[in-house]
Design a protein around this motif. Structure first.
Motif, PDB file in Angstrom:
ATOM      1  N   MET A 280     -73.424  32.182  21.106  1.00 22.90           N
ATOM      2  CA  MET A 280     -73.550  33.707  20.962  1.00 22.90           C
ATOM      3  C   MET A 280     -74.874  33.917  20.653  1.00 22.90           C
ATOM      4  N   ALA A 281     -75.426  34.967  21.126  1.00 28.31           N
ATOM      5  CA  ALA A 281     -76.222  35.755  21.526  1.00 28.31           C
ATOM      6  C   ALA A 281     -76.685  36.895  19.507  1.00 28.31           C
ATOM      7  N   SER A 282     -77.278  37.403  19.663  1.00 23.85           N
ATOM      8  CA  SER A 282     -77.510  37.564  18.102  1.00 23.85           C
ATOM      9  C   SER A 282     -79.224  39.000  19.167  1.00 23.85           C
ATOM     10  N   PHE A 283     -78.729  39.501  19.123  1.00 23.03           N
ATOM     11  CA  PHE A 283     -79.914  41.235  18.946  1.00 23.03           C
ATOM     12  C   PHE A 283     -80.286  42.138  17.716  1.00 23.03           C
ATOM     13  N   VAL A 284     -81.725  41.926  17.112  1.00 23.76           N
ATOM     14  CA  VAL A 284     -81.978  42.494  16.588  1.00 23.76           C
ATOM     15  C   VAL A 284     -83.343  43.631  16.705  1.00 23.76           C
ATOM     16  N   TYR A 285     -83.446  44.755  16.791  1.00 29.29           N
ATOM     17  CA  TYR A 285     -84.170  45.255  17.094  1.00 29.29           C
ATOM     18  C   TYR A 285     -85.137  45.926  15.496  1.00 29.29           C
ATOM     19  N   PHE A 286     -86.093  46.299  15.485  1.00 33.92           N
ATOM     20  CA  PHE A 286     -87.343  47.440  15.083  1.00 33.92           C
ATOM     21  C   PHE A 286     -87.964  48.354  15.282  1.00 33.92           C
ATOM     22  N   ARG A 287     -87.734  49.047  14.397  1.00 37.03           N
ATOM     23  CA  ARG A 287     -88.716  50.215  14.654  1.00 37.03           C
ATOM     24  C   ARG A 287     -89.921  50.894  13.290  1.00 37.03           C
ATOM     25  N   LYS A 288     -91.326  50.951  13.716  1.00 36.46           N
ATOM     26  CA  LYS A 288     -92.504  50.944  12.410  1.00 36.46           C
ATOM     27  C   LYS A 288     -92.006  52.825  11.809  1.00 36.46           C
ATOM     28  N   VAL A 289     -91.745  53.408  10.554  1.00 38.52           N
ATOM     29  CA  VAL A 289     -91.508  54.250  10.700  1.00 38.52           C
ATOM     30  C   VAL A 289     -93.124  55.063   9.708  1.00 38.52           C
ATOM     31  N   ALA A 290     -93.762  54.107   8.982  1.00 43.67           N
ATOM     32  CA  ALA A 290     -94.450  54.208   8.067  1.00 43.67           C
ATOM     33  C   ALA A 290     -95.819  53.186   7.576  1.00 43.67           C
ATOM     34  N   GLU A 291     -97.031  53.744   8.180  1.00 35.69           N
ATOM     35  CA  GLU A 291     -97.522  52.594   7.861  1.00 35.69           C
ATOM     36  C   GLU A 291     -99.109  53.543   6.964  1.00 35.69           C
ATOM     37  N   THR A 292    -100.047  52.922   6.092  1.00 32.35           N
ATOM     38  CA  THR A 292    -100.268  52.938   4.760  1.00 32.35           C
ATOM     39  C   THR A 292    -101.622  51.879   4.836  1.00 32.35           C
ATOM     40  N   GLY A 293    -103.109  51.689   4.768  1.00 33.70           N
ATOM     41  CA  GLY A 293    -103.493  51.309   4.391  1.00 33.70           C
ATOM     42  C   GLY A 293    -103.259  49.784   3.017  1.00 33.70           C
ATOM     43  N   ASP A 294    -101.870  49.770   2.726  1.00 33.82           N
ATOM     44  CA  ASP A 294    -101.540  48.728   2.569  1.00 33.82           C
ATOM     45  C   ASP A 294     -99.980  47.692   1.796  1.00 33.82           C
ATOM     46  N   SER A 295     -99.488  48.843   3.034  1.00 36.33           N
ATOM     47  CA  SER A 295     -97.855  48.464   3.609  1.00 36.33           C
ATOM     48  C   SER A 295     -97.715  48.853   5.356  1.00 36.33           C
ATOM     49  N   VAL A 296     -96.720  48.270   5.762  1.00 38.51           N
ATOM     50  CA  VAL A 296     -95.873  49.468   6.669  1.00 38.51           C
ATOM     51  C   VAL A 296     -94.228  49.017   6.410  1.00 38.51           C
ATOM     52  N   GLU A 297     -93.599  49.817   6.923  1.00 42.21           N
ATOM     53  CA  GLU A 297     -92.462  50.211   6.854  1.00 42.21           C
ATOM     54  C   GLU A 297     -91.713  50.105   8.211  1.00 42.21           C
ATOM     55  N   TYR A 298     -90.596  49.663   7.928  1.00 41.64           N
ATOM     56  CA  TYR A 298     -89.506  49.852   9.107  1.00 41.64           C
ATOM     57  C   TYR A 298     -89.029  49.221   9.368  1.00 41.64           C
ATOM     58  N   VAL A 299     -87.680  50.073   9.740  1.00 42.72           N
ATOM     59  CA  VAL A 299     -86.275  49.603   9.919  1.00 42.72           C
ATOM     60  C   VAL A 299     -86.028  48.806  11.342  1.00 42.72           C
ATOM     61  N   PHE A 300     -84.371  48.571  10.787  1.00 41.63           N
ATOM     62  CA  PHE A 300     -84.187  47.327  11.664  1.00 41.63           C
ATOM     63  C   PHE A 300     -83.291  47.341  11.597  1.00 41.63           C
ATOM     64  N   GLY A 301     -82.055  46.607  12.008  1.00 39.50           N
ATOM     65  CA  GLY A 301     -80.600  46.335  12.158  1.00 39.50           C
ATOM     66  C   GLY A 301     -80.241  45.254  13.839  1.00 39.50           C
ATOM     67  N   PHE A 302     -79.072  44.936  13.753  1.00 40.11           N
ATOM     68  CA  PHE A 302     -78.246  44.335  14.965  1.00 40.11           C
ATOM     69  C   PHE A 302     -78.300  45.119  16.492  1.00 40.11           C
ATOM     70  N   ASP A 303     -77.813  46.712  15.407  1.00 34.15           N
ATOM     71  CA  ASP A 303     -77.716  46.981  17.063  1.00 34.15           C
ATOM     72  C   ASP A 303     -77.410  48.593  16.195  1.00 34.15           C
ATOM     73  N   THR A 304     -77.792  50.092  17.714  1.00 31.71           N
ATOM     74  CA  THR A 304     -78.398  51.380  16.654  1.00 31.71           C
ATOM     75  C   THR A 304     -76.365  51.906  16.207  1.00 31.71           C
TER      76      THR A 304
END
Length: 77
Positions: A1-25
């Protein structure tokens, strides 16, 4: 069985990077936060599962390759 996970950066600061992610839209996206110094990530909902681990590992692998946090991507296996 194949699996597909996407991610997209939504914010970046000097201390952290935030992403949204999931299996599909069709699912509501989840969020993860990466500490810029340690490169450690944590799910913002507290649920450490397959999707989180897959996204987190791919984000860090791309970071190592390009020496910058990726804007978006996918992990397919």
């Amino acid at each position: 069985m194949a699996s597909f996970v996407y991610f997209r950066k939504v914010a970046e600061t000097g201390d952290s990077v935030e992403y949204v992610f999931g299996f599909d839209t069709d699912e509501p996206p989840r969020r993860l936060l990466v500490d810029v110094k340690s490169h450690r990530s944590r799910p913002m909902d507290g649920e450490i599962d397959y999707a989180f681990l897959k996204a987190s590992r791919k984000i860090n692998a791309l970071r190592e390759e390009a020496s910058r946090w990726p804007d978006q991507g996918t992990s397919i296996s």
